[in-house]
Structures are given as structure tokens and as C-alpha cells.
Design an enzyme around this catalytic site. Structure first.
Site, PDB file in Angstrom:
ATOM      1  CE  LYS A  51       4.965   1.543   4.280  1.00  0.00           C
ATOM      2  NZ  LYS A  51       5.275   1.422   2.843  1.00  0.00           N
ATOM      3  CG  ASN A  65       3.192  -3.778  -6.981  1.00  0.00           C
ATOM      4  OD1 ASN A  65       2.984  -4.693  -6.196  1.00  0.00           O
ATOM      5  ND2 ASN A  65       4.240  -2.972  -6.875  1.00  0.00           N
ATOM      6  CG  ASN A 106       3.325  -6.115  -0.027  1.00  0.00           C
ATOM      7  OD1 ASN A 106       3.055  -5.302  -0.901  1.00  0.00           O
ATOM      8  ND2 ASN A 106       4.235  -5.880   0.890  1.00  0.00           N
ATOM      9  CD  GLU A 124       6.514  -7.147   3.602  1.00  0.00           C
ATOM     10  OE1 GLU A 124       7.372  -6.348   3.999  1.00  0.00           O
ATOM     11  OE2 GLU A 124       6.193  -7.253   2.408  1.00  0.00           O
TER      12      GLU A 124
END
Length: 247
Positions: free
Chosen positions: A110, A128, A118, A194
Site C-alpha cells: 500500500k 490514477n 498520490n 499526507e
């Protein structure tokens, strides 16, 4: 959150960057059970409107995998309380239990997908599925996965090869080809991304272990540049152009 947790509390991580967050939680002194759940369900949140701050759309049915995190020395990190499973069952989201090795490997897979797709979708402002159709995207994916494979070999009890990580990135890009990544959504909405829990964590970990992480570091730098600019369009375009120099 720490003051609200009892000694017997169970924390379930269901987010991107779970490897980084788990490390952050355990080094903070938390000693309760720490589990990780990975999901392939599709969901997105509608823009805020009156009385609908948490209006989430379940856009695609997938699966959920739950397991205890594997400690660096190979010991079991947590137990799975049957009460948690009983609470989960009515959700209808499905749940597959995995052992510690499977959980660790799933989190590294992941991480690879998030660390490639990302930042690239966010900087190129694309879906994507477009990332690996670009020569630069394939080159960067190879470099990022190669670095993460070296890092997993240095700090994981269940390391994965560059080919395994790269293969999973391709699968995720294909399976979610029409979707926008969470980092894309963050940059469009001028929210903090993130990146620090994905490529940034990989860089910090690699530095401590003496492992090269140049491609991941460059991706983090470019996303940070856009964030520091206040999401200025010119800065965004410049960062996207500089992707060509990676790998």
C-alpha cells in the site's frame, strides 16, 4: 487522543501512511493493541453543505483486511479482540483476518502504491490510470519501488522485492484508473497533504538506516514546494515540470 485511551484500548489504523503512523504511536508510549486494516472500498466525501459535514458516498464495494502489526523483531505486536470482530460484522463491509506477515507486506504494498500514485497524480493533476502511461511515470515508479524494496529489506521482518511492489502499483493504477487520489484532492482543496506519512516517512527511515531514497525525497520536496507556495498555479506547474528529472 492518548488521554482518552485506556490501557486495554485497541487502536485500528484505517488510513494511508499506516506504517508511519504506527511508528509514531508506538514511540509516543502507547502500549495497547495496535491493528491495521486495509480496505479497497471506494468512497468520497461530498462538499460541505448545511447539516451534511460528514456526507460520505460509498462509491464502490471492495474488501477489508485486518491484522496485527509485525514488530521489527518478528514478535506479535497485538491481539485481535473477538469483540472488535462482533462490532465490525454488522457494517456489511466484509473482513478477512490476516497474520502478522501478511499484514506487514500488505502495508508495504500500500505504501508503494501511495508513494507513486498520490504525488504524481497530485502534481500532474491527473487520474490514477494516466500515471503509468507516461514514460516519466513508469521511470519514477521503478525508482520509488526500488528504494522501498531496499528499505523494507533493512527494517521489515517480511520484506518485499522491487518487482512485487512495482507490480502492485500497476494493479492499483489499473483497478482505480478513473479515480483521483487523496493527495490530488488535498492539493486541489489547498489542504495539507499526507506526503510526510508516505514518501516523507520513507526518507526519514532510510536516512536513519543508511539507505538511498533519492526519488522519494524528490517527490516529497516537490509536493512540499506546492504546499509552501499556497498552492500557487505557477509553482504547481513548475513542480510538475521538474518531475522529468527524477529517476
Amino acid at each position: 487522543m492518548a488521554p482518552r485511551l485506556a490501557a486495554e484500548s485497541t487502536v485500528v489504523l484505517l488510513c494511508n501512511g499506516a506504517l508511519a503512523l504506527a511508528e509514531e504511536i508506538t514511540t509516543s508510549g502507547y502500549r495497547g493493541d495496535l491493528l491495521s486494516c486495509t480496505s479497497t472500498h471506494g468512497a468520497w466525501r461530498r462538499p460541505h453543505s448545511a447539516g451534511r459535514d460528514r456526507d460520505v458516498v460509498h462509491a464502490g464495494f471492495g474488501g477489508c483486511w485486518l491484522g496485527a502489526l509485525l514488530a521489527a523483531d518478528g514478535t506479535r505486536a497485538a491481539r485481535i479482540d473477538p469483540q472488535l470482530l462482533a462490532l465490525w460484522e454488522p457494517s456489511g463491509l466484509g473482513l478477512i483476518l490476516e497474520d502478522e506477515t501478511q499484514t506487514s507486506q500488505r502495508l508495504w504494498l500500500k505504501l508503494a502504491a501511495n508513494a507513486v500514485l498520490n504525488p504524481l497524480t497530485a502534481l500532474w493533476r491527473c487520474r490514477n490510470g494516466e500515471v503509468l502511461t507516461r514514460e516519466a511515470g513508469r521511470r519514477i515508479a521503478d525508482s520509488v519501488c526500488g528504494e522501498l524494496a531496499q528499505l523494507s529489506a533493512a527494517c521489515s521482518s517480511a520484506p518485499l522485492s522491487a518487482a512485487e511492489l512495482r507490480g502492485f502499483v500497476g494493479t492499483c493504477a489499473d483497478d482505480n484508473a478513473n479515480n483521483f487520489s487523496s493527495m490530488y484532492a488535498d492539493l486541489v482543496a489547498a489542504r495539507r497533504s499526507e506526503i510526510g506519512y508516505l514518501n516523507g516517512w520513507a526518507c526519514r527511515k532510510a536516512s536513519a538506516l543508511g539507505v538511498s531514497c533519492a526519488a522519494n525525497a524528490r517527490l516529497e520536496e516537490l509536493v512540499r514546494d506546492v504546499e509552501r507556495s499556497g498552492w500557487d498555479c505557477v509553482a504547481h506547474a513548475d513542480a510538475a515540470a521538474r518531475l522529468e528529472t527524477i529517476g
